[in-house]
Design an enzyme around this catalytic site. Structure first.
Site, PDB file in Angstrom:
ATOM      1  CE1 TYR A  81      -0.882   7.707   9.227  1.00 37.25           C
ATOM      2  CE2 TYR A  81       0.252   5.698   8.512  1.00 37.25           C
ATOM      3  CZ  TYR A  81      -0.008   7.033   8.365  1.00 37.25           C
ATOM      4  OH  TYR A  81       0.943   7.820   7.800  1.00 37.25           O
ATOM      5  CB  THR A 132       0.026   7.530   0.896  1.00 40.33           C
ATOM      6  OG1 THR A 132      -0.722   6.703   2.128  1.00 40.33           O
ATOM      7  CG2 THR A 132      -0.764   8.885   0.962  1.00 40.33           C
ATOM      8  CG  HIS A 171      -2.602   1.163   7.691  1.00 43.56           C
ATOM      9  ND1 HIS A 171      -1.743   0.835   8.248  1.00 43.56           N
ATOM     10  CD2 HIS A 171      -2.359   2.185   6.753  1.00 43.56           C
ATOM     11  CE1 HIS A 171      -0.624   1.347   7.943  1.00 43.56           C
ATOM     12  NE2 HIS A 171      -1.008   2.452   7.170  1.00 43.56           N
ATOM     13  N   GLY A 172      -3.164  -1.752  10.566  1.00 44.67           N
ATOM     14  CA  GLY A 172      -2.726  -1.707  11.968  1.00 44.67           C
ATOM     15  C   GLY A 172      -1.273  -1.339  11.998  1.00 44.67           C
ATOM     16  CB  ALA A 173       1.174  -1.120   9.819  1.00 49.58           C
ATOM     17  N   PRO A 222       0.832  -1.137   0.104  1.00 47.84           N
ATOM     18  CG  PRO A 222       0.072  -1.090   2.114  1.00 47.84           C
ATOM     19  CD  PRO A 222       0.732  -2.055   1.283  1.00 47.84           C
ATOM     20  NE  ARG A 278       1.802  -3.124   5.092  1.00 46.56           N
ATOM     21  CZ  ARG A 278       2.851  -2.212   4.324  1.00 46.56           C
ATOM     22  NH1 ARG A 278       2.653  -1.108   4.658  1.00 46.56           N
ATOM     23  NH2 ARG A 278       3.597  -2.689   3.929  1.00 46.56           N
ATOM     24  CD  GLN A 316      -2.990   0.272   4.174  1.00 42.29           C
ATOM     25  OE1 GLN A 316      -2.603   1.454   3.749  1.00 42.29           O
ATOM     26  NE2 GLN A 316      -2.203  -0.719   4.754  1.00 42.29           N
TER      27      GLN A 316
HETATM   28  C1  LIG Z   1       5.101   6.886  -1.011  1.00 45.10           C
HETATM   29  C2  LIG Z   1       4.859   6.025  -0.020  1.00 45.10           C
HETATM   30  C3  LIG Z   1       3.534   5.650   0.400  1.00 45.10           C
HETATM   31  C4  LIG Z   1       3.272   4.706   1.532  1.00 45.10           C
HETATM   32  N1  LIG Z   1       1.861   4.644   1.886  1.00 45.10           N
HETATM   33  C5  LIG Z   1       1.622   3.862   2.745  1.00 45.10           C
HETATM   34  C6  LIG Z   1       0.006   3.623   3.187  1.00 45.10           C
HETATM   35  O1  LIG Z   1      -0.763   4.378   2.584  1.00 45.10           O
HETATM   36  N2  LIG Z   1      -0.163   2.480   3.869  1.00 45.10           N
HETATM   37  C7  LIG Z   1       0.964   1.696   4.298  1.00 45.10           C
HETATM   38  O2  LIG Z   1       0.383   0.671   5.220  1.00 45.10           O
HETATM   39  N3  LIG Z   1       2.169   1.812   3.977  1.00 45.10           N
HETATM   40  C8  LIG Z   1       2.392   3.124   3.272  1.00 45.10           C
HETATM   41  N4  LIG Z   1       3.756   2.991   2.934  1.00 45.10           N
HETATM   42  C9  LIG Z   1       4.810   1.981   3.441  1.00 45.10           C
HETATM   43  C10 LIG Z   1       4.909   0.902   2.179  1.00 45.10           C
HETATM   44  O3  LIG Z   1       3.806   0.314   2.077  1.00 45.10           O
HETATM   45  C11 LIG Z   1       6.177  -0.076   2.592  1.00 45.10           C
HETATM   46  O4  LIG Z   1       6.022  -0.448   3.885  1.00 45.10           O
HETATM   47  C12 LIG Z   1       7.571   0.601   2.405  1.00 45.10           C
HETATM   48  O5  LIG Z   1       7.847   1.621   1.348  1.00 45.10           O
HETATM   49  C13 LIG Z   1       8.631  -0.295   2.566  1.00 45.10           C
HETATM   50  O6  LIG Z   1       8.580  -1.299   1.300  1.00 45.10           O
HETATM   51  P1  LIG Z   1       9.787  -0.907   0.215  1.00 45.10           P
HETATM   52  O7  LIG Z   1      11.057  -1.209   0.696  1.00 45.10           O
HETATM   53  O8  LIG Z   1       9.165  -2.018  -0.987  1.00 45.10           O
HETATM   54  O9  LIG Z   1       9.358   0.489  -0.276  1.00 45.10           O
HETATM   55  C14 LIG Z   1       4.091   3.910   2.098  1.00 45.10           C
HETATM   56  C15 LIG Z   1       5.339   3.958   1.591  1.00 45.10           C
HETATM   57  C16 LIG Z   1       5.683   5.130   0.429  1.00 45.10           C
HETATM   58  C17 LIG Z   1       7.238   5.036  -0.019  1.00 45.10           C
END
Ligand SMILES: Cc1cc2nc3c(=O)[nH]c(=O)nc-3n(C[C@H](O)[C@H](O)[C@H](O)COP(=O)(O)O)c2cc1C
Length: 371
Positions: free
Chosen positions: A182, A26, A177-179, A24, A230, A104
């Protein structure tokens, strides 16, 4: 090619053709009213075309009370938002009818960004600062108001109604989304939850809001509708945070969550580095403990575009799927590239260092998006 990543797996009666999930993320690309756009439909469809077997959307707000976290964040609360999401799910399903599309569900709680009135388990000043957004509010988060029993019921109802709308919009499932710090995570975390009622104190009490929300959602959606959870240790407003007690805490949490009929458990490494955020000194990991204790499909995250690491975690039974975040932004066809032995777009290793925060990363990738 690492074959284990291309083996099928079944989740809640659905067969996924491989182990690649989009994490996920944002993107802040909905309208000001939180309505999904054609741009978002194209963005998500590219992952389905690119070979991902499961795609999890950006965190989407669940009520028009206190859940919204960012400007231009999508919601699934109004009919207009429902119509917008239908357009997106149609395009994703047309691109690959077998790819699962998961919404999510997110409530910002104390760290909603662009508001001065927030609610949280307890009236505790959040750590960290708001994201810097052009023209937006900056500096410290406001002091949240401690949630009443009515606030708890309203927030849960928001999750339930949004899950029902997700069914109507054509999603295959939802993820709670429990991570990342938030609302649900604020209940789990001792220093943001000092309640002395049945929602604070023991592990079971601090997990109660998640458990009740999960049960309420599970009770109303169809049997084959995916409901995942999550969790993470680090938080967007406190990246170094780790569960006190490390593996013992993981054990205590998953001993309770194993009772739930969750379709999967997704462990986020918010800062992007699995070894730093999910691996313990004794060699165990939060994802491995989740898998061993719950027996449910586990998604591991944090730099999983390192395909050898991803394959190793699957082959050593520490996870079942991987979720890819930042690397998927510039490689929406990452699974197809891996399959064909094609190189990944070179943004990640060149631009992103472990010491950079996600805000820095985003400035380099896309100034409009934040985490
Ligand atoms: C631009 C951006 C937005 C994110 N938004 C969310 C989100 O809306 N919900 C969420 O659970 N994690 C969010 N994350 C965390 C990512 O899901 C992920 O845990 C994190 O980028 C690490 O994974 P990666 O190394 O593959 O990037 C976001 C990460 C990035 C880079």
């Amino acid at each position: 090619m690492n074959n284990i990543l291309f083996e099928p797996i079944s989740i809640q009666g659905h067969t996924l053709k491989n182990r690649f999930t989009v994490a996920p993320m944002t993107r802040r690309s909905a309208t000001a009213n939180g309505v999904p756009t054609a741009e978002m439909a194209a963005y998500y469809a590219a992952f389905a075309k690119g070979g991902f077997s499961m795609i999890i959307t950006e965190g989407t707000y669940t009520d028009d009370l206190f859940s919204k976290t960012d400007d231009h964040q999508p919601g699934l609360v109004t009919n207009e938002q429902l119509e917008g999401w239908k357009m997106v799910t149609d395009k994703v399903h047309q691109s690959d009818p077998n790819a699962l599309f998961i919404l999510q569900l997110m409530h910002g709680g104390a760290i909603a960004q662009q508001t001065d009135k927030t609610i949280a388990p307890s009236a505790i000043q959040p750590r960290g600062l708001r994201n810097t957004e052009p023209g937006g509010l900056t500096g410290a988060f406001p002091l949240p108001v401690a949630m009443t029993k009515q606030d708890l019921a309203d927030a849960k109802e928001g999750f339930v109604q949004t899950a029902l709308r997700a069914v109507a919009a054509g999603f295959n499932g939802v993820e709670l989304h429990g991570a990342n710090g938030y609302l649900i995570d604020q209940f789990i975390t001792p220093h943001t939850n000092v309640r002395n009622d049945e929602y604070g104190g023991s592990f079971r009490n601090r997990l109660r809001f998640l458990i009740e929300t999960f049960e309420a959602v599970r009770a109303v959606v169809p049997k084959d509708f995916i409901v995942g959870i999550r969790l993470s240790e680090s938080k967007v407003n406190d990246l170094p945070y780790r569960w006190p007690g490390g593996p013992d805490t993981a054990q205590a949490i998953f001993d309770i969550l194993k009772e739930l009929d969750a379709s999967y458990i997704h462990i986020a490494s918010e800062g992007g580095n699995w070894a730093r955020e999910s691996l313990y000194e004794d060699g165990t990991s939060s994802n491995g403990i989740a898998k061993r204790i719950t027996g449910k499909p586990v998604i591991v995250n944090g730099g999983m575009h390192d395909i050898d690491l991803a394959a190793r975690l699957l082959s050593t039974q520490e996870a079942d799927l991987v979720s890819i975040g930042k690397a998927a932004i510039t490689n929406p066809d990452l699974p197809n590239k891996i399959k064909n032995g094609a190189p990944l777009a070179p943004f990640f290793k060149e631009l992103i260092k472990d010491s950079l925060t996600l805000a820095h990363v985003e400035q380099q990738l896309n100034p409009k998006a934040v985490c």
